[in-house]
Design a protein around this motif. Structure first.
Motif, PDB file in Angstrom:
ATOM      1  N   VAL A 181     -23.278 -14.264 -13.955  1.00 14.17           N
ATOM      2  CA  VAL A 181     -24.382 -13.340 -13.739  1.00 14.17           C
ATOM      3  C   VAL A 181     -23.961 -12.397 -12.623  1.00 14.17           C
ATOM      4  CG1 VAL A 181     -26.793 -13.164 -13.056  1.00 14.17           C
ATOM      5  CG2 VAL A 181     -26.022 -15.092 -14.428  1.00 14.17           C
ATOM      6  N   GLU A 182     -24.129 -11.118 -12.838  1.00 13.31           N
ATOM      7  CA  GLU A 182     -23.718 -10.150 -11.835  1.00 13.31           C
ATOM      8  C   GLU A 182     -24.865  -9.859 -10.886  1.00 13.31           C
ATOM      9  OE1 GLU A 182     -22.002  -6.649 -13.455  1.00 13.31           O
ATOM     10  OE2 GLU A 182     -20.775  -7.759 -14.861  1.00 13.31           O
ATOM     11  N   VAL A 183     -24.550  -9.809  -9.615  1.00 10.69           N
ATOM     12  CA  VAL A 183     -25.523  -9.414  -8.602  1.00 10.69           C
ATOM     13  C   VAL A 183     -24.938  -8.242  -7.835  1.00 10.69           C
ATOM     14  CG1 VAL A 183     -26.507 -11.722  -8.392  1.00 10.69           C
ATOM     15  CG2 VAL A 183     -24.666 -11.055  -6.882  1.00 10.69           C
ATOM     16  N   ASN A 184     -25.804  -7.481  -7.212  1.00  9.25           N
ATOM     17  CA  ASN A 184     -25.353  -6.331  -6.450  1.00  9.25           C
ATOM     18  C   ASN A 184     -24.768  -6.803  -5.124  1.00  9.25           C
ATOM     19  OD1 ASN A 184     -25.737  -4.083  -4.405  1.00  9.25           O
ATOM     20  ND2 ASN A 184     -26.072  -3.041  -6.358  1.00  9.25           N
ATOM     21  N   ARG A 185     -23.517  -6.500  -4.904  1.00  8.05           N
ATOM     22  CA  ARG A 185     -22.849  -6.989  -3.696  1.00  8.05           C
ATOM     23  C   ARG A 185     -23.373  -6.329  -2.432  1.00  8.05           C
ATOM     24  NH1 ARG A 185     -17.030  -4.499  -2.671  1.00  8.05           N
ATOM     25  NH2 ARG A 185     -17.499  -2.335  -3.076  1.00  8.05           N
ATOM     26  N   TYR A 186     -23.872  -5.102  -2.546  1.00 11.94           N
ATOM     27  CA  TYR A 186     -24.408  -4.429  -1.365  1.00 11.94           C
ATOM     28  C   TYR A 186     -25.728  -5.073  -0.929  1.00 11.94           C
ATOM     29  CZ  TYR A 186     -20.870  -1.026  -2.608  1.00 11.94           C
ATOM     30  OH  TYR A 186     -19.682  -0.426  -2.916  1.00 11.94           O
TER      31      TYR A 186
END
Length: 172
Positions: free
Chosen positions: A76-81
């Motif tokens: 699952v991709e999450v926003n790294r910022y």
């Protein structure tokens, strides 16, 4: 004794009929034939008796639920910022648990510098977009949930910091 044999034969017959109903009749890949039968031009799976469907194939029978068709390399991709901004903004709280694959960070109780009330938080980053809908914050005090205004201020601070981090990376 005869009743027991008849009962056992009935159960065996139901099991055979249940498996036969799943076969779909053609024996082709993805047809539900759990014994891997089929025409001579299809490749047999060497991992066992059951056909292992490709991830893009649809599951057709109940038995296909027990095969692992999910790609283990997919995350699952999450926003790294937003992730890093959450750690920066809430750095006064100890991190109790963090799972970057699901996007959840659990913070323990901590007092902000200059503040008198201890807070704990759970941050959920649920989308790869740098957007307000990607962030969900649950904020608690020792007496219960924090006010909606306090939660909104923390979310705004995290999103502002995330945008700053994104702009800084754009200047590289």
């Amino acid at each position: 004794m005869r009743i027991v044999k008849t009962f056992a034969s009935g159960i065996a017959l139901v099991a055979v009929l249940g498996l036969a109903a799943c076969s779909g009749g053609s024996g082709s890949a993805g047809s539900g034939n759990i014994f891997g039968g089929g025409s001579g031009n299809q490749k047999q799976s060497t991992g066992g008796l059951r056909h292992q469907p490709k991830p893009e194939e649809k599951r057709e029978t109940i038995w296909d639920l027990f095969t692992n068709v999910d790609d283990p390399n997919t995350t699952v991709e999450v926003n790294r910022y937003i992730w890093n901004a959450s750690l920066d903004v809430l750095s006064f709280m100890p991190v109790q648990a963090a799972d970057p694959f699901s996007g959840i960070i659990v913070f323990g109780y901590g007092r902000p510098s200059g503040g008198g009330t201890a807070h704990k938080a759970t941050v959920y980053v649920r989308d790869p977009a740098l957007d307000a809908r990607s962030l969900s914050v649950a904020l608690y005090t020792r007496s219960g949930p924090a006010s909606a205004e306090a939660v909104r201020k923390v979310e705004d601070a995290i999103l502002t910091r995330a945008r700053q981090l994104r702009i800084r990376d754009g200047k590289l």
